[in-house]
Scaffold this motif. Structure first.
Motif, mmCIF file in Angstrom:
data_model
loop_
_atom_site.group_PDB
_atom_site.id
_atom_site.type_symbol
_atom_site.label_atom_id
_atom_site.label_comp_id
_atom_site.label_asym_id
_atom_site.label_seq_id
_atom_site.Cartn_x
_atom_site.Cartn_y
_atom_site.Cartn_z
ATOM 1 N N VAL A 110 17.526 22.190 -13.762
ATOM 2 C CA VAL A 110 17.062 23.190 -12.801
ATOM 3 C C VAL A 110 17.242 22.707 -11.362
ATOM 4 O O VAL A 110 17.820 23.399 -10.533
ATOM 5 N N ALA A 111 16.725 21.525 -11.070
ATOM 6 C CA ALA A 111 16.776 21.008 -9.699
ATOM 7 C C ALA A 111 16.389 19.541 -9.712
ATOM 8 O O ALA A 111 15.838 19.043 -10.699
ATOM 9 N N SER A 112 16.660 18.892 -8.615
ATOM 10 C CA SER A 112 16.179 17.521 -8.477
ATOM 11 C C SER A 112 14.721 17.557 -8.020
ATOM 12 O O SER A 112 14.270 18.555 -7.463
ATOM 13 N N THR A 113 14.002 16.481 -8.253
ATOM 14 C CA THR A 113 12.596 16.439 -7.825
ATOM 15 C C THR A 113 12.505 16.575 -6.304
ATOM 16 O O THR A 113 11.583 17.204 -5.797
ATOM 17 N N ALA A 114 13.486 16.020 -5.594
ATOM 18 C CA ALA A 114 13.463 16.107 -4.121
ATOM 19 C C ALA A 114 13.587 17.560 -3.674
ATOM 20 O O ALA A 114 12.878 18.021 -2.782
ATOM 21 N N GLU A 115 14.480 18.284 -4.332
ATOM 22 C CA GLU A 115 14.688 19.691 -3.995
ATOM 23 C C GLU A 115 13.407 20.492 -4.239
ATOM 24 O O GLU A 115 13.007 21.322 -3.429
ATOM 25 N N LEU A 116 12.751 20.231 -5.349
ATOM 26 C CA LEU A 116 11.525 20.956 -5.664
ATOM 27 C C LEU A 116 10.399 20.603 -4.704
ATOM 28 O O LEU A 116 9.581 21.452 -4.355
ATOM 29 N N GLU A 117 10.392 19.352 -4.278
ATOM 30 C CA GLU A 117 9.342 18.942 -3.363
ATOM 31 C C GLU A 117 9.442 19.717 -2.053
ATOM 32 O O GLU A 117 8.432 20.135 -1.491
ATOM 33 N N SER A 118 10.680 19.945 -1.614
ATOM 34 C CA SER A 118 10.802 20.642 -0.333
ATOM 35 C C SER A 118 10.755 22.168 -0.471
ATOM 36 O O SER A 118 10.583 22.868 0.510
ATOM 37 N N ASN A 119 10.889 22.694 -1.684
ATOM 38 C CA ASN A 119 10.924 24.156 -1.835
ATOM 39 C C ASN A 119 9.705 24.774 -2.509
ATOM 40 O O ASN A 119 9.597 25.976 -2.566
ATOM 41 N N VAL A 141 11.183 15.736 -17.008
ATOM 42 C CA VAL A 141 11.762 15.081 -15.844
ATOM 43 C C VAL A 141 12.442 13.818 -16.329
ATOM 44 O O VAL A 141 11.873 13.041 -17.078
ATOM 45 N N ASP A 142 13.676 13.681 -15.923
ATOM 46 C CA ASP A 142 14.444 12.517 -16.379
ATOM 47 C C ASP A 142 15.290 12.045 -15.194
ATOM 48 O O ASP A 142 16.111 12.815 -14.696
ATOM 49 N N ASP A 143 15.042 10.852 -14.741
ATOM 50 C CA ASP A 143 15.833 10.272 -13.669
ATOM 51 C C ASP A 143 15.869 11.178 -12.427
ATOM 52 O O ASP A 143 16.943 11.515 -11.914
ATOM 53 N N CYS A 144 14.673 11.616 -11.994
ATOM 54 C CA CYS A 144 14.531 12.483 -10.815
ATOM 55 C C CYS A 144 15.210 13.842 -10.968
ATOM 56 O O CYS A 144 15.475 14.535 -9.991
ATOM 57 N N LYS A 145 15.480 14.206 -12.199
ATOM 58 C CA LYS A 145 16.050 15.542 -12.419
ATOM 59 C C LYS A 145 15.069 16.342 -13.277
ATOM 60 O O LYS A 145 14.493 15.821 -14.237
ATOM 61 N N VAL A 146 14.898 17.617 -12.898
ATOM 62 C CA VAL A 146 13.939 18.454 -13.606
ATOM 63 C C VAL A 146 14.705 19.407 -14.528
ATOM 64 O O VAL A 146 15.634 20.090 -14.099
ATOM 65 N N TYR A 147 14.294 19.413 -15.809
ATOM 66 C CA TYR A 147 14.950 20.268 -16.807
ATOM 67 C C TYR A 147 13.921 21.207 -17.433
ATOM 68 O O TYR A 147 12.743 20.864 -17.538
ATOM 69 N N VAL A 148 14.406 22.364 -17.845
ATOM 70 C CA VAL A 148 13.568 23.240 -18.672
ATOM 71 C C VAL A 148 14.111 23.174 -20.082
ATOM 72 O O VAL A 148 15.330 23.128 -20.287
ATOM 73 N N GLU A 149 13.215 23.150 -21.048
ATOM 74 C CA GLU A 149 13.645 23.133 -22.457
ATOM 75 C C GLU A 149 13.473 24.505 -23.072
ATOM 76 O O GLU A 149 12.414 25.115 -22.978
ATOM 77 N N LEU A 150 14.525 24.952 -23.697
ATOM 78 C CA LEU A 150 14.451 26.244 -24.399
ATOM 79 C C LEU A 150 14.831 26.044 -25.852
ATOM 80 O O LEU A 150 15.784 25.343 -26.136
ATOM 81 N N ASP A 179 15.444 21.054 -31.980
ATOM 82 C CA ASP A 179 16.221 22.290 -31.879
ATOM 83 C C ASP A 179 16.158 22.902 -30.481
ATOM 84 O O ASP A 179 16.575 24.018 -30.276
ATOM 85 N N LYS A 180 15.615 22.162 -29.514
ATOM 86 C CA LYS A 180 15.571 22.705 -28.160
ATOM 87 C C LYS A 180 16.666 22.073 -27.308
ATOM 88 O O LYS A 180 17.032 20.934 -27.516
#
Ligand code: FES
Lengths: 367, 123
Positions: B13-22, B114-123, B7-8
């Protein structure tokens, strides 16, 4: 328990007056307004290569969350900065107060302190005061030079938007009941201005130097500093009969929280019973003078996670009539406007809430 | 209650690369502002709404914190794991959302995938 409260949020209030909105004036902002001979003395372009000898206001050298970057305070050095803050706080009128000049009583040169107060007042009027937009202010007086303070009050007291006199009360010596301060009280009373009293934690370095050095941290200094300096000044003022000599004068005591107020009133009355000869001018209980002529601003509200504490404490000093909302924006312990309201809803009547958030201030200040 | 994923929903949110640099990215998800922090390649999602007075808790300084070692000497710990709310400086552990001065105060946290270098939040 109050049954029907129409006031749920800040926007439901008729008028919101913020009794403590700080400018963060720099010495360099006010020096262009300073009188002679200080203007000439300070207009040199070289001289201090040590980097700190140019500071006219002593600083305590605190390591604070602002220093480390954990608090990121907004700056307030222009009317636009004030408007931005007021929008965030949803307030209608701000009583502008200084920051650097909270340390005025620590300035190590009495004539210079007088000149700095004069320069700040010119800067305040020239840069900020705008009653149509809710920007009001208070004449700062130099405690070292009470006569000069009285002259500042005489000079600016009738200007539009000047609604109080402001004593930077931290670091004053002797305490404010001493007869040397009477010219300030006399001038304020005759202009119909209340006297605001505001300390800064670091001003303890001057009138409580041993304790200041012994405490050795910002936290341990900041916890007692505001209330203890107020208690010393109030103790002196009431014992010396200042409210009796100036019955039309009101005082606004700032930034020390609320719990110490009912404590101080009751302790004073209890002590007075056996030591009345030290205060022969009084003809009522000490706490009666506090109830009649002293008002308190709300920030920093301790116990905001304990509604029963807040309700009880406010009832113990008639907070519905004597407490006035203040934010202390943008300082590191400022209160957002709804912090207190959350505690009052359902416990205090709409009238009491309107009083705390603005109506009392509208009658106490010279708006 | 371990399998609630059905049910989530996932929100990018961002790519892993984006998060690494920010070091952190703040996204608006379903009307809530949620920050995702990158702590040495591990991701933590925390609400950007301070439990104190509603300040933007996750926008402040990301650093470590002062603590004491066994000899009670000052030391510095948790580098890169502590965010300070810019309004009044309350410090929060980004891994748990806990306020360092009192664990009674906790910023809500969310699951991160994290799925395929993409970061997601689950709600
Ligand atoms: S609102 Fe976050 S520390 Fe106060």
């Amino acid at each position: 328990m109050v049954e029907t409260s129409k006031i749920q949020r800040i926007s439901d209030l008729d008028t919101v007056v913020d009794c403590d909105f700080h400018l963060v004036e720099r010495q360099s902002d006010i020096l262009p307004y300073i009188e002679e001979p200080f203007n000439k003395m300070l207009s040199r372009s070289t001289g201090d290569d040590y980097g700190y000898l140019s500071n006219l206001y002593p600083t305590p050298g605190f390591l604070t969350p602002v220093t480390t970057g954990k608090v990121q305070s907004e700056t307030v050095r222009s009317p636009e900065d004030v408007r931005r803050g007021m929008e965030m706080l949803e307030t209608d009128r701000s009583v502008l107060t200084p920051t650097q000049n909270l340390y005025l009583a620590c300035v190590h040169h009495d004539e210079l302190a007088g000149a700095l107060a004069g320069a700040y007042n010119e800067y305040l009027l020239d840069t900020f005061i705008e009653p149509n937009e809710g920007l009001y202010g208070a004449v700062v007086v130099p405690p070292q030079k009470p006569q000069r303070g009285a002259e500042e009050i005489e000079k600016h007291g009738d200007e539009d938007g000047i609604i109080a006199a402001f004593v930077p009360s931290g670091g004053v010596h002797p305490p404010l009941g001493n007869s040397q301060y009477e010219p300030i009280y006399e001038a304020a009373e005759s202009k119909g201005l209340p006297v605001m009293m505001h300390n800064a934690a670091g001003t303890m370095m001057k009138n409580f130097p041993q304790q200041f050095h012994g405490l050795d941290r910002y936290l341990s200094t900041h916890v007692p500093a505001h209330a203890m300096q107020h208690m010393v000044n109030l103790s002196s003022m009431i014992t010396q009969g200042i409210p009796v000599k100036y019955p039309e004068l009101n005082f606004i005591i700032q930034e020390a929280g609320i719990g110490w107020i009912p404590y101080f009133m009751r302790r004073f009355d209890a002590e007075y019973s056996g030591k009345r000869e030290d205060a022969p001018m009084l003809n009522q209980q000490p706490s009666d003078y506090i109830r009649d002529q002293f008002y308190f601003t709300s920030q920093p509200l301790e116990g905001a996670d304990d509604p029963a504490y807040i309700e009880h404490t406010l009832r113990l000093f008639d907070g519905g009539n004597n407490l006035m909302f203040s934010s202390d924006y943008p300082h590191l312990d400022f209160d957002h406007s709804d912090e207190l309201l959350k505690m009052l809803r359902g416990k205090f009547s709409d009238e009491e809430i309107e009083n705390i958030y603005g109506q009392t201030a509208l009658s106490v200040y010279d708006f | 209650m371990s399998d609630t994923t059905t049910d989530k929903k996932r929100y990018f949110v961002a790519s892993t690369a984006e998060l690494e640099s920010n070091d952190r990215v703040i996204a608006e998800i379903q009307g809530r502002e949620i920050a995702v922090f990158d702590v040495d390649g591990e991701y933590y999602a925390v609400a950007n709404y301070c439990v104190h007075q509603g300040g933007p808790a996750c926008e402040g300084l990301l650093s470590g914190t002062v603590t004491v070692n066994e000899e009670m000497e000052l030391s510095y710990d948790q580098e890169g794991e502590v965010v300070a709310c810019p309004w009044h400086g309350w410090e929060f552990d980004v891994k748990t959302g806990e306020h360092l001065a009192s664990s009674e105060y906790v910023l809500p946290t969310y699951d991160v995938v994290v799925d395929d270098c993409k970061v997601y939040v689950e709600l």
